[in-house]
Design a protein around this motif. Sequence first.
Motif, PDB file in Angstrom:
ATOM      1  N   ASN A  66      -3.600   6.119  -1.842  1.00  0.00           N
ATOM      2  CA  ASN A  66      -2.145   6.228  -1.919  1.00  0.00           C
ATOM      3  C   ASN A  66      -1.717   7.642  -1.568  1.00  0.00           C
ATOM      4  N   GLN A  88      -1.067  -4.856  -5.296  1.00  0.00           N
ATOM      5  CA  GLN A  88      -1.585  -3.694  -4.584  1.00  0.00           C
ATOM      6  C   GLN A  88      -3.070  -3.864  -4.276  1.00  0.00           C
ATOM      7  N   ARG A 118      -2.875   4.247  -8.486  1.00  0.00           N
ATOM      8  CA  ARG A 118      -2.872   2.805  -8.732  1.00  0.00           C
ATOM      9  C   ARG A 118      -2.082   2.507 -10.006  1.00  0.00           C
ATOM     10  N   THR A 159       0.816  -1.214   0.000  1.00  0.00           N
ATOM     11  CA  THR A 159       0.000   0.000   0.000  1.00  0.00           C
ATOM     12  C   THR A 159       0.849   1.262   0.000  1.00  0.00           C
ATOM     13  N   SER A 160       2.171   1.118  -0.176  1.00  0.00           N
ATOM     14  CA  SER A 160       3.017   2.299  -0.218  1.00  0.00           C
ATOM     15  C   SER A 160       2.792   3.052  -1.510  1.00  0.00           C
ATOM     16  N   PRO A 161       2.964   4.390  -1.500  1.00  0.00           N
ATOM     17  CA  PRO A 161       2.724   5.170  -2.720  1.00  0.00           C
ATOM     18  C   PRO A 161       3.717   4.810  -3.804  1.00  0.00           C
TER      19      PRO A 161
END
Length: 464
Positions: free
Chosen positions: A83, A77, A365, A44-46
């Motif tokens: 994000n 993801q 995403r 879930t990291s940008p």
Amino acid sequence: MMLCTKSTIASLFLVVFAGLHCASSFSSVRHGSHGQLMLSKSTTSPPSQTRTSSTVITHNSISTSTYATISNCWTPQDLTKNNEGFLPIPPNDYIKKYQSNPQLWPVEFFVIVFRHVKSPHRNGKTTTQILVRKSANGTSKYGVGTGVPVTRWMLSLQSPPRGYQVAKPEITFDASNFPEFSTGGEDSRSSWTYSKIDICKDAFHSDATTDEDDMNIFEDAQLQEYASNIRQQLQQDLSQRLQTDKEELSDWDFNVLSTVNSVIDNDNSVAAIQGSFRMSGLFGYTCYNTVDSTASNNQRFVNFDNAPSPTSLAKSTRIYTMFPQMPDPMPSPTSTPQELKEEILSRPRRMQESGRDPHKDKYGRVYTHISTSNVSNTIHGVYITFDATDILPGLEDVPPAYDLFGTRPIEREFVSVDDLKVTEEVEVGAGQTQTIIGECDTKDQFISGFIVRQLIRDGVIGVK
């Protein structure tokens, strides 16, 4: 695609259906100590500037080195999580609607074939190759060419293609749900609807054909039994995973596994698995009559006696959710095949002019592949990974590809993971090199490039 002629619809469907052999984002599957099907935790990291772990492959062992980079490469993801640094995903996002009603999700099977061979282009060193065909839709150079949907979307005004039927009860989805649908300005227009279609469980049976002349071409009792056994093992593995590890799965991962499990529980999933292997050409016959396209001998490229067991293939299976770079704005349903082709060719220029990010959407995403206007390219992909190292060892041992209900062999080739941009050789000093998982964008070279990278990370495909 509304208000178009039957001929236009038929032509357009062929173009759109060809766009199914693609890939996009999701949590991967791995095996636990009991060999059951599992999912890796979603990241879930940008996807902006992060510290990225680069996988280094040395003599078939894998180590990691961490360095700072700006990466647009896909990894599994959660497509419903916000994000950092990007717009929040709205409540009416189409993927959130899919999650709230899992019957909306398209689900598709793929067979990915790989082998390790000594390459004359690498001074006799062993290289890893993937069996591919030239991409049929122009979005990339290569694709695996084995994607067969169990369930997918079709324009409501169309009739289902051969081997498919409208889902019962009927499920529809409005085009305006997709973010690329234009709602204002010069491109503003009325919406249209999609209907869910499912593969028929008897899609390859003689009594399911409509042409008496090809009554027995597609029936293959051995392949059907093989597919049925794979499906049974997948059912067992998925059910066990959902029961034993429910507490450690994220909501996203549990939803994905549950959705795929429900689809595999349906008897028609056997037909999709069988169709995917049929398209791979692995179990096709080495010689065909040129007149009627029937087998002229009983020699298959791969004999079932030498093929991997259904149990081992189920254990090699991974599930990834595909998230495509779609046309923006979404083309009109009355667009001609030539207009759709021109959209694909001109999209890079138009994205550059408009400032659209070619690697991720406005919510951060990351895209897995470049897509046609086919909305079924956001899917849960079920990847069966087939090791052909000892089965097809020769440089000339290359089975042809087939369309799902096609009889004309289509050229295939084994291409190295380096040439597919999946991996790359880097110098480490003193004339030595190491193979690492690549950091470059694979989308224009290989539709499933990011997927194969993840299969390597998950240890399913070893790289030598």
